[in-house]
Design an enzyme around this catalytic site. Structure first.
Site, short mmCIF file in Angstrom:
data_model
loop_
_atom_site.label_atom_id
_atom_site.label_comp_id
_atom_site.label_asym_id
_atom_site.label_seq_id
_atom_site.Cartn_x
_atom_site.Cartn_y
_atom_site.Cartn_z
N SER A 286 0.80 -1.23 0.00
CA SER A 286 0.00 0.00 0.00
C SER A 286 0.84 1.28 0.00
O SER A 286 0.32 2.35 -0.29
CB SER A 286 -0.95 0.02 1.19
OG SER A 286 -0.24 0.17 2.40
N LYS B 279 1.29 4.36 6.85
CA LYS B 279 0.61 5.23 5.89
C LYS B 279 1.18 6.64 6.00
O LYS B 279 1.91 6.97 6.92
CB LYS B 279 -0.90 5.29 6.16
CG LYS B 279 -1.61 3.96 6.18
CD LYS B 279 -1.70 3.33 4.82
CE LYS B 279 -2.46 2.01 4.94
NZ LYS B 279 -2.17 1.10 3.90
#
Length: 172
Positions: A40, A78
């Site tokens: 991701s 993230k």
């Protein structure tokens, strides 16, 4: 001779114990290694990259953080897009924070290789004590767009350096 050997051994034992205690304190309160799972954050990080996370760091926009995922007990990495009180808007793949266009150079490689917009249009206001996070691989990232805001108390720290693989060692 025997007394000096005992003194030398005792000195080494004291030194080793001091080092072990120092490492435990540093790991518990200052920094810890984390392994990246999944893609991701590609191309910034890849699966099985190893990074060092600083636990005592002031988080800002675009920082990469490690936090406990709201959907599981896993640690996620993230990028911080929104801070408490921010108004976020994405329109035509462009990010606006509080109505100011923000450049996202970390998305350039993914934009070059995709015929699609990386980020769907949305608008949101970040509540107090929360962060809005997204992965750099926006088309394949479970992030705040799916599971909502990340409470600041769930943040372990900020990614400061990649130390493995050796070919990618450095500040991301």
């Amino acid at each position: 001779m025997e007394n000096s050997t005992k003194t030398e051994v005792f000195s080494w034992i004291k030194s080793l114990l001091a080092v072990v205690v120092l490492v435990i304190i540093c790991r518990q309160f200052l920094f810890t290694p984390v392994t990246v799972n999944g893609g991701s954050m590609s191309p910034t990080f890849h699966h099985n990259d190893r990074v060092m996370v600083m636990k005592m760091s002031e988080i800002e926009h675009s920082d990469m953080i490690v936090f406990e995922a709201p959907t599981s007990s896993d640690k996620h990495i993230k990028r911080v897009i929104g801070m408490p009180g921010d108004r976020l808007r994405v329109h035509n793949d462009q990010l606006y924070i509080n109505d100011v266009l923000v450049e996202e150079p970390y998305l350039d490689k993914n934009k070059e290789s995709s015929p699609f917009a990386l980020t769907e249009d949305f608008e949101v206001e970040v509540p107090e004590d929360c962060l809005f996070v997204m992965g750099d691989n926006r088309l394949h990232s479970g992030d705040s767009r799916m599971y909502g805001f990340v409470p600041e108390e769930d943040v372990f720290g900020e990614v400061k350096i990649r130390f493995y693989p050796f070919s990618g060692v450095g500040i991301p």
